[in-house]
Every structure is written in C-alpha cells, then in structure tokens.
Motif scaffolding. Structure first.
Motif, mmCIF file in Angstrom:
data_model
loop_
_atom_site.group_PDB
_atom_site.id
_atom_site.type_symbol
_atom_site.label_atom_id
_atom_site.label_comp_id
_atom_site.label_asym_id
_atom_site.label_seq_id
_atom_site.Cartn_x
_atom_site.Cartn_y
_atom_site.Cartn_z
ATOM 1 N N GLY A 12 0.840 -1.188 0.000
ATOM 2 C CA GLY A 12 0.000 0.000 0.000
ATOM 3 C C GLY A 12 0.875 1.236 0.000
ATOM 4 N N PHE A 13 0.261 2.400 -0.058
ATOM 5 C CA PHE A 13 1.044 3.628 -0.132
ATOM 6 C C PHE A 13 0.806 4.579 1.033
ATOM 7 N N ASN A 14 -0.190 4.333 1.889
ATOM 8 C CA ASN A 14 -0.564 5.297 2.915
ATOM 9 C C ASN A 14 0.483 5.471 4.011
ATOM 10 N N GLY A 15 1.257 4.428 4.266
ATOM 11 C CA GLY A 15 2.256 4.526 5.331
ATOM 12 C C GLY A 15 1.640 4.326 6.695
ATOM 13 N N ASN A 16 0.846 5.276 7.141
ATOM 14 C CA ASN A 16 0.223 5.169 8.456
ATOM 15 C C ASN A 16 -0.993 4.266 8.431
ATOM 16 N N VAL B 105 8.862 1.695 9.327
ATOM 17 C CA VAL B 105 9.337 2.605 8.281
ATOM 18 C C VAL B 105 8.786 4.007 8.492
ATOM 19 N N ILE B 106 7.479 4.113 8.669
ATOM 20 C CA ILE B 106 6.812 5.396 8.863
ATOM 21 C C ILE B 106 6.298 5.544 10.294
ATOM 22 N N ASN B 107 5.763 4.470 10.821
ATOM 23 C CA ASN B 107 5.150 4.518 12.150
ATOM 24 C C ASN B 107 6.192 4.458 13.264
ATOM 25 N N LYS B 108 5.936 5.181 14.337
ATOM 26 C CA LYS B 108 6.904 5.272 15.430
ATOM 27 C C LYS B 108 6.840 4.067 16.359
ATOM 28 N N TYR C 276 -0.978 1.953 17.804
ATOM 29 C CA TYR C 276 -0.489 1.933 19.171
ATOM 30 C C TYR C 276 -0.118 0.519 19.610
ATOM 31 N N LYS C 277 1.077 0.374 20.121
ATOM 32 C CA LYS C 277 1.576 -0.936 20.539
ATOM 33 C C LYS C 277 0.748 -1.522 21.677
ATOM 34 N N GLY D 270 -1.395 -3.118 18.125
ATOM 35 C CA GLY D 270 -1.366 -2.604 16.764
ATOM 36 C C GLY D 270 -0.203 -3.129 15.947
ATOM 37 N N GLY D 271 -0.088 -2.629 14.727
ATOM 38 C CA GLY D 271 0.972 -3.053 13.817
ATOM 39 C C GLY D 271 0.461 -3.999 12.753
ATOM 40 N N MET D 272 1.180 -4.033 11.648
ATOM 41 C CA MET D 272 0.746 -4.835 10.509
ATOM 42 C C MET D 272 0.941 -6.334 10.702
ATOM 43 N N LEU D 273 1.893 -6.730 11.527
ATOM 44 C CA LEU D 273 2.069 -8.162 11.776
ATOM 45 C C LEU D 273 0.831 -8.733 12.453
ATOM 46 N N TYR D 274 0.263 -7.984 13.405
ATOM 47 C CA TYR D 274 -0.949 -8.423 14.089
ATOM 48 C C TYR D 274 -2.211 -8.176 13.264
ATOM 49 N N ASP D 275 -2.094 -7.391 12.204
ATOM 50 C CA ASP D 275 -3.252 -7.076 11.376
ATOM 51 C C ASP D 275 -3.264 -8.002 10.152
ATOM 52 N N TRP D 276 -2.738 -7.549 9.027
ATOM 53 C CA TRP D 276 -2.703 -8.370 7.824
ATOM 54 C C TRP D 276 -1.745 -9.557 7.965
ATOM 55 N N GLY D 277 -0.714 -9.407 8.780
ATOM 56 C CA GLY D 277 0.265 -10.492 8.915
ATOM 57 C C GLY D 277 -0.365 -11.809 9.326
#
Length: 354
Positions: free
Chosen positions: A152-156, A200-203, A163-164, A168-175
């Motif tokens: 995707g391109f949105n980054g955030n 990459v983008i998210n803190k 929020y951890k 949160g995070g992509m591993l727990y989402d789409w991963g």
C-alpha cells in the motif's frame, strides 16, 4: 430456527459482521455492544439491543454465539468471560497477543465446553483459493517457491492500530491473515524461518515485514507486506502471488486475480553455445525465449466468498461439518508469530517444528 448472535465491538468489522449475518439464512443479530454509543447509531438490524456493557450483552440468555471484535489486547479478557457465560465464540484475529494468553483462553473454553473459532475469513479470498487450487492439483508439478506480497502507499495505519499497547501493527493485522494462508496452503512442517520486521513510517508499530519460510517438503515461501510502497499505478492495493514449480509458474495480481499459468513446450537441460545480446551484455541462459517456447493457460476458476466462513460455522454448530479454523491451527500461527519477532530481534533464522 436462527442462531442468535451478539457482537462485542461495533467499529468497522462489527458493522461488517452485522451486515453479513443480516443477509445470512439461519442467523440473527439480537444485540450489539460498544463503549462508544455513537458507533451503534447506524445499526441495520431492527430492534437490536444496544449496550455499552459487554457483561449486559453476555447476560442475554437468547444469545448463542458472540463475535469478539474489540481491540487485540482485550481478546483474552472478553473471550474468557464469554466462555464462562456459556456462549460459543468467534474471535477476530489475532486470537491473542501471545501463545501463553491463548492457552489460558482455551483452557477456559474447553472447561466451558463451548465452540471457539477465529475469523480467518481470508481463507476465502479468491486470489488465495486460486493459488491453492493450482498448488493442490499439482498444476505446476513439484512446487519449490511461493511468494505472497501485499503493498500500500498510505504509510500510516488507522485508529488504534498505530499503538503498541492495543496490539497494533501490521504483523498483528494483515500479517496474521497472510501467515495463516501460507500455513493452510503448505501442508508441511516448517524447518526454519527468517524475518525482517520494521517501522518505516510509524513510530510505535511495524508497517513492513518480510518473512521467509523453509518447509520440510522442499517448499520455500516468502511473505512481504509494506504500507509505504510508492508506485504510480491506478491499482495500488493488490495481493500478488507467484508460485513456481518444475512444470511451470503461476502469477496473479489483485484480489480478483488477473494472471496466467506459464509453461514451456521444451526444457533446455543444456544451454547451447549461441549467445544473445541484451541491454546488459551477452547472455546464454537469460536471453528471450524462442517463438513457441512459452505457452500460457488461464487461471482456474474458483467460487468463493467470505460469507462461507459463517456458513461453515453454522454447519459446525449443527454438526453437519467440521469447523474450518481449528484451535491447533490458530495456536500454530501464534507460535510462528513469536518466532518471527524473535528472528527480527536477533537477525537470525529460527529453527522450527523439527
């Protein structure tokens, strides 16, 4: 008679579940719950009970099954209470934040003797089922590589997923979905895995990962996801598959897969001495194919829809078929996710399921 559902958590996915069940024969939504009353205003079910307390929802005797759609870090708490209330449970993924949490949940579920499953509806994605059909039918012979990539391109990310503390995070989402697809596709033990997980983008949370699996049956699989992959394309949100075997390859782009099966009419077991000039210089092994060497076939047609997850669930409740997403499969995904985090932190491969 309809199976009566209660939905705990009425954000984006809670709304999706209500709409799906409203249109499904044999299902009825009788109650919804969210701590934010405004989220429940647009519920489509007539006379649905609305509450800000999931304890009140669990006290409704008519409810047979609850769907847990709260933030990831609350799954354990809500599932345990639902089980103790005697409700069957469909939980959003990931089922838990850790394997230890999941084992605690399942101990209560088994003691309560209720049905438990996880909403891994992307087992019913058309692009995935197309790749699975090619793999299962050995269309490509002996498969040696499978690549699953989503960009995707949105980054955030959205809402609480940044929020951890909420899981949160992509591993727990789409991963979770992409890992579950690969593990359900390749029926073999994992011998090792290596993972690169980044912010990459998210803190606070990951928004990029690459995971490499080696399976006992000889298949190597790669999963890659990034929220900040920039290309000037009309179709920016696509799931890409590549499957390679000793009799050909398959590629597809998009959740409505567009691609082909590619095979050769002859194999060159020994490259002849003739060279081809390319932009990068002379080559013998990687020159353009001669006329008629490559042939293509259409991807197999598959008929699949996310509603089939709930159709399977209803059939499992009435003992007409087995539940599709089983507890050991869910636990294995969580074990893999812990190994992924260990690999990413150490920079080393993790030897797994030996």
């Amino acid at each position: 008679m309809s199976v009566k559902f209660g939905i705990i958590g009425f954000g984006f996915m809670g709304h999706i579940h209500e709409t799906t069940l409203t249109n499904l024969k044999g299902a009825e939504v009788v109650a919804i719950c969210d701590i934010n009353e405004d989220r429940m205003v647009d519920a489509v079910t007539e006379n649905v009970v609305k509450t800000t307390s999931y304890d009140e929802l669990l006290a409704i005797e008519a409810i047979n099954t609850v769907i847990v759609v709260v933030n990831n870090h609350l799954h354990k708490e809500v599932v345990i209470k639902a089980a103790r209330a005697g409700k069957n449970i469909i939980c959003e993924k990931p089922a838990a934040m850790t394997v230890t949490e999941f084992d605690e949940m399942i101990a209560v579920v088994e003691q309560a003797d209720v049905l438990f499953t996880v909403h891994q509806q992307r087992r019913f994605d058309k692009d995935f089922r197309t790749a699975k059909a090619v793999y299962d039918k050995k269309v490509l012979g002996d498969v040696y590589t499978i690549q699953s990539k989503l960009y995707g391109f949105n980054g955030n990310m959205h809402d609480w997923h940044i929020y951890k503390k909420y899981g949160g995070g992509m591993l727990y989402d789409w991963g979770v979905h992409l890992i579950d697809q690969i593990l359900w596709l390749v029926d073999s033990k994992i011998t090792s895995l290596y993972a690169d997980v980044r912010n990459v983008i998210n803190k606070e949370v990951d928004d990029y990962f690459k995971i490499l699996f080696k399976f006992e049956n000889g298949v190597t699989s790669e999963i890659e996801l990034g929220t900040y992959f920039l290309e000037n394309k009309a179709k920016w949100f696509e799931h890409h598959w590549f499957v390679g075997g000793n009799l050909g390859s398959m590629y597809s782009d998009g959740f409505e897969p567009e691609g082909k099966i590619v095979k050769t009419t002859r194999l060159l077991t020994n490259v002849l001495g003739r060279t081809t000039m390319t932009a990068s210089g002379p080559t013998r092994s990687f020159g353009p194919p001669g006329e008629g060497v490559l042939v293509t076939e259409d991807l197999p047609e598959v008929i699949v829809d996310h509603v089939m997850f709930f159709e399977n669930y209803l059939n499992a409740l009435s003992s007409k078929e087995e539940i599709l997403v089983k507890i050991p499969e869910v636990r294995r995904v969580l074990l893999v996710m812990e190994a992924i985090k260990q690999s990413a932190e150490s920079g080393q491969s993790i030897y797994f399921e030996k």
